[in-house]
Write an enzyme that holds these catalytic residues in place. Sequence first.
Site, PDB file in Angstrom:
ATOM      1  N   ARG A  87      -5.242  -2.219   8.899  1.00 27.41           N
ATOM      2  CA  ARG A  87      -6.616  -2.947   8.091  1.00 27.41           C
ATOM      3  C   ARG A  87      -6.059  -4.249   7.518  1.00 27.41           C
ATOM      4  O   ARG A  87      -4.725  -3.813   6.802  1.00 27.41           O
ATOM      5  CB  ARG A  87      -7.289  -1.784   6.925  1.00 27.41           C
ATOM      6  CG  ARG A  87      -7.864  -0.731   8.104  1.00 27.41           C
ATOM      7  CD  ARG A  87      -8.470  -0.414   6.950  1.00 27.41           C
ATOM      8  NE  ARG A  87      -7.783   0.756   5.601  1.00 27.41           N
ATOM      9  CZ  ARG A  87      -7.604   1.635   5.500  1.00 27.41           C
ATOM     10  NH1 ARG A  87      -8.325   2.691   7.182  1.00 27.41           N
ATOM     11  NH2 ARG A  87      -6.685   2.425   4.412  1.00 27.41           N
ATOM     12  N   GLY A 107       0.133   5.733  -4.352  1.00 29.24           N
ATOM     13  CA  GLY A 107      -0.462   6.506  -5.073  1.00 29.24           C
ATOM     14  C   GLY A 107       0.426   7.965  -4.082  1.00 29.24           C
ATOM     15  O   GLY A 107       0.415   9.021  -4.529  1.00 29.24           O
ATOM     16  N   ARG A 108       0.224   7.812  -2.300  1.00 29.00           N
ATOM     17  CA  ARG A 108       0.449   8.646  -1.980  1.00 29.00           C
ATOM     18  C   ARG A 108       2.420   9.302  -1.961  1.00 29.00           C
ATOM     19  O   ARG A 108       2.737  10.312  -1.741  1.00 29.00           O
ATOM     20  CB  ARG A 108       0.101   8.397  -0.298  1.00 29.00           C
ATOM     21  CG  ARG A 108      -0.729   8.966  -0.042  1.00 29.00           C
ATOM     22  CD  ARG A 108      -0.972   8.113   0.759  1.00 29.00           C
ATOM     23  NE  ARG A 108      -1.390   6.918   0.773  1.00 29.00           N
ATOM     24  CZ  ARG A 108      -1.522   5.852   2.179  1.00 29.00           C
ATOM     25  NH1 ARG A 108      -1.698   5.971   3.208  1.00 29.00           N
ATOM     26  NH2 ARG A 108      -1.844   4.356   2.126  1.00 29.00           N
ATOM     27  N   TRP A 109       3.147   7.915  -2.051  1.00 30.34           N
ATOM     28  CA  TRP A 109       4.780   8.061  -2.325  1.00 30.34           C
ATOM     29  C   TRP A 109       4.817   8.726  -3.953  1.00 30.34           C
ATOM     30  O   TRP A 109       5.536   9.720  -3.892  1.00 30.34           O
ATOM     31  CB  TRP A 109       5.130   6.449  -2.981  1.00 30.34           C
ATOM     32  CG  TRP A 109       6.168   6.729  -3.020  1.00 30.34           C
ATOM     33  CD1 TRP A 109       8.014   6.190  -1.919  1.00 30.34           C
ATOM     34  CD2 TRP A 109       7.331   6.852  -4.472  1.00 30.34           C
ATOM     35  NE1 TRP A 109       8.927   6.554  -2.113  1.00 30.34           N
ATOM     36  CE2 TRP A 109       8.474   6.536  -4.139  1.00 30.34           C
ATOM     37  CE3 TRP A 109       6.972   6.811  -5.785  1.00 30.34           C
ATOM     38  CZ2 TRP A 109       9.854   6.465  -5.355  1.00 30.34           C
ATOM     39  CZ3 TRP A 109       7.616   6.879  -6.367  1.00 30.34           C
ATOM     40  CH2 TRP A 109       9.258   6.722  -6.419  1.00 30.34           C
ATOM     41  N   GLU A 134       0.585 -13.147  12.704  1.00 25.55           N
ATOM     42  CA  GLU A 134       1.038 -11.887  13.475  1.00 25.55           C
ATOM     43  C   GLU A 134       0.310 -10.744  12.581  1.00 25.55           C
ATOM     44  O   GLU A 134       1.059 -11.072  10.833  1.00 25.55           O
ATOM     45  CB  GLU A 134       2.254 -12.467  13.557  1.00 25.55           C
ATOM     46  CG  GLU A 134       2.546 -13.225  14.510  1.00 25.55           C
ATOM     47  CD  GLU A 134       1.684 -12.728  15.797  1.00 25.55           C
ATOM     48  OE1 GLU A 134       2.358 -11.446  16.193  1.00 25.55           O
ATOM     49  OE2 GLU A 134       1.885 -14.126  16.510  1.00 25.55           O
ATOM     50  N   ASP A 189       0.967  -1.294   0.313  1.00 26.07           N
ATOM     51  CA  ASP A 189      -0.234  -0.009   0.006  1.00 26.07           C
ATOM     52  C   ASP A 189       1.138   0.994  -0.207  1.00 26.07           C
ATOM     53  O   ASP A 189       1.635   1.253   0.287  1.00 26.07           O
ATOM     54  CB  ASP A 189      -1.430   0.002   0.890  1.00 26.07           C
ATOM     55  CG  ASP A 189      -2.522   1.286   0.930  1.00 26.07           C
ATOM     56  OD1 ASP A 189      -2.457   1.506  -0.069  1.00 26.07           O
ATOM     57  OD2 ASP A 189      -2.608   0.907   2.496  1.00 26.07           O
ATOM     58  N   LEU A 224      10.132 -21.061  -3.999  1.00 24.34           N
ATOM     59  CA  LEU A 224       9.210 -20.540  -3.130  1.00 24.34           C
ATOM     60  C   LEU A 224       8.383 -20.127  -4.356  1.00 24.34           C
ATOM     61  O   LEU A 224       8.221 -20.402  -5.001  1.00 24.34           O
ATOM     62  CB  LEU A 224       9.971 -18.520  -3.250  1.00 24.34           C
ATOM     63  CG  LEU A 224       9.286 -17.684  -2.757  1.00 24.34           C
ATOM     64  CD1 LEU A 224       8.571 -17.525  -1.234  1.00 24.34           C
ATOM     65  CD2 LEU A 224       9.437 -16.243  -3.454  1.00 24.34           C
ATOM     66  N   HIS A 264       3.403   2.530  -9.179  1.00 32.58           N
ATOM     67  CA  HIS A 264       2.913   1.760  -9.193  1.00 32.58           C
ATOM     68  C   HIS A 264       4.110   1.338  -9.739  1.00 32.58           C
ATOM     69  O   HIS A 264       5.072   0.140  -9.301  1.00 32.58           O
ATOM     70  CB  HIS A 264       1.383   1.172 -10.076  1.00 32.58           C
ATOM     71  CG  HIS A 264       0.122   2.425  -9.064  1.00 32.58           C
ATOM     72  ND1 HIS A 264      -0.046   1.682  -8.632  1.00 32.58           N
ATOM     73  CD2 HIS A 264      -0.519   2.477 -10.108  1.00 32.58           C
ATOM     74  CE1 HIS A 264      -1.417   2.505  -7.780  1.00 32.58           C
ATOM     75  NE2 HIS A 264      -1.705   2.751  -9.302  1.00 32.58           N
TER      76      HIS A 264
HETATM   77  C1  FPP Z   1      -1.376   0.302  -3.484  1.00 31.69           C
HETATM   78  O1  FPP Z   1      -1.185   1.507  -4.028  1.00 31.69           O
HETATM   79  C2  FPP Z   1      -0.909  -0.867  -4.899  1.00 31.69           C
HETATM   80  C3  FPP Z   1      -2.021  -1.489  -5.705  1.00 31.69           C
HETATM   81  C4  FPP Z   1      -3.489  -1.276  -5.520  1.00 31.69           C
HETATM   82  C5  FPP Z   1      -1.398  -2.212  -6.740  1.00 31.69           C
HETATM   83  C6  FPP Z   1      -0.190  -2.692  -6.407  1.00 31.69           C
HETATM   84  C7  FPP Z   1       0.384  -3.142  -7.700  1.00 31.69           C
HETATM   85  C8  FPP Z   1       2.026  -3.488  -7.207  1.00 31.69           C
HETATM   86  C9  FPP Z   1       3.226  -3.058  -7.075  1.00 31.69           C
HETATM   87  C10 FPP Z   1       2.808  -3.201  -9.236  1.00 31.69           C
HETATM   88  C11 FPP Z   1       2.403  -4.334  -9.790  1.00 31.69           C
HETATM   89  C12 FPP Z   1       2.867  -5.544  -9.545  1.00 31.69           C
HETATM   90  C13 FPP Z   1       3.098  -6.836  -9.656  1.00 31.69           C
HETATM   91  C14 FPP Z   1       2.852  -7.927  -9.144  1.00 31.69           C
HETATM   92  C15 FPP Z   1       4.240  -6.609 -11.042  1.00 31.69           C
HETATM   93  P1  FPP Z   1      -1.541   2.177  -3.715  1.00 31.69           P
HETATM   94  O2  FPP Z   1      -2.651   2.914  -5.037  1.00 31.69           O
HETATM   95  O3  FPP Z   1      -3.748   2.312  -3.109  1.00 31.69           O
HETATM   96  O4  FPP Z   1      -1.663   3.981  -2.699  1.00 31.69           O
HETATM   97  P2  FPP Z   1      -2.024   5.079  -1.991  1.00 31.69           P
HETATM   98  O5  FPP Z   1      -3.053   4.460  -0.631  1.00 31.69           O
HETATM   99  O6  FPP Z   1      -1.344   5.469  -1.200  1.00 31.69           O
HETATM  100  O7  FPP Z   1      -3.464   5.779  -3.192  1.00 31.69           O
END
Ligand code: FPP
Length: 251
Positions: free
Chosen positions: A196, A25-27, A209, A22, A133, A39
């Site tokens: 959460r 987006g904020r990053w 855990e 998670d 793995l 992403h």
């Molecule tokens: C959550 O951050 C992230 C996601 C919903 C997508 C995760 C996807 C990747 C890490 C890239 C591709 C994955 C693979 C397996 C190659 P958010 O967008 O919810 O962030 P925010 O809460 O800050 O808005």
Amino acid sequence: MEKIKTQIQKGNIPKHIAIIMDGNGRWAKQKGKPRIFGHKNGVTSVRESIEGCAEIGVEYLTLYAFSTENWNRPKLEVKTLMSLLVTSLKKELKNLQKNNIILNTIGNIDLLPKNAQKELFEVIKQTEKNTGLTLTLALSYGSREEIVNVIKNISEKVVNNNLKIEEIDEKIINNHLYTFSLPDVDLMIRTSGEQRISNFLLWQMAYAELYFTNTFWPDFRKKNLFNAILDYQQRERRFGKTSEQLETIHE
Ligand code: FPP
């Protein structure tokens, strides 16, 4: 970094780690960039986590890559996430083979674009003979939806006289989950400061855990993973027993 790694006790490695990735987006927002930039950078963290787990002998790693709720995001973001999945699978296949990793997936995969399904099944097939793995990507995954499907499938068997109600137990339920081939989750990590579970592996996390870190997913590196494992190793997992009972079991 090597120092953190050497502190990890070899005999107490979590067998199954699940991660809620998670904060992409904020990053990106912090850097004044579009969400998708986050992403894209999150892919490096995916690679680091896989390699870190493989290095220390974690047997199962499950990543929450796309939830059933994520379909409600802006169309362009969904489209870009799907193409990121396809390009990453293509690019990372060599790395997966090198690290002896088996790719697996859970979720309602039928809903993914056809090219993503094709690429996924191709990589799953190419890695099925590996022995290291097991990396499971949760895609279009929702735990409640998974449980609803389990109930439907079991009910159908009962109605058709293929299963008796008295025979339904935890093992039968486990065998009907998407995760039928995976053990329970030992350690669940969520990045970005949110605390959460967000409809992820509800049944499978019964005794997990939970580890929360403020680090945003694109900044998550092997050292963050190893820190989470060190934290896990300091906890006493009682599974409903008392500490004294555990001591006598260990003696
Ligand atoms: C959550 O951050 C992230 C996601 C919903 C997508 C995760 C996807 C990747 C890490 C890239 C591709 C994955 C693979 C397996 C190659 P958010 O967008 O919810 O962030 P925010 O809460 O800050 O808005």
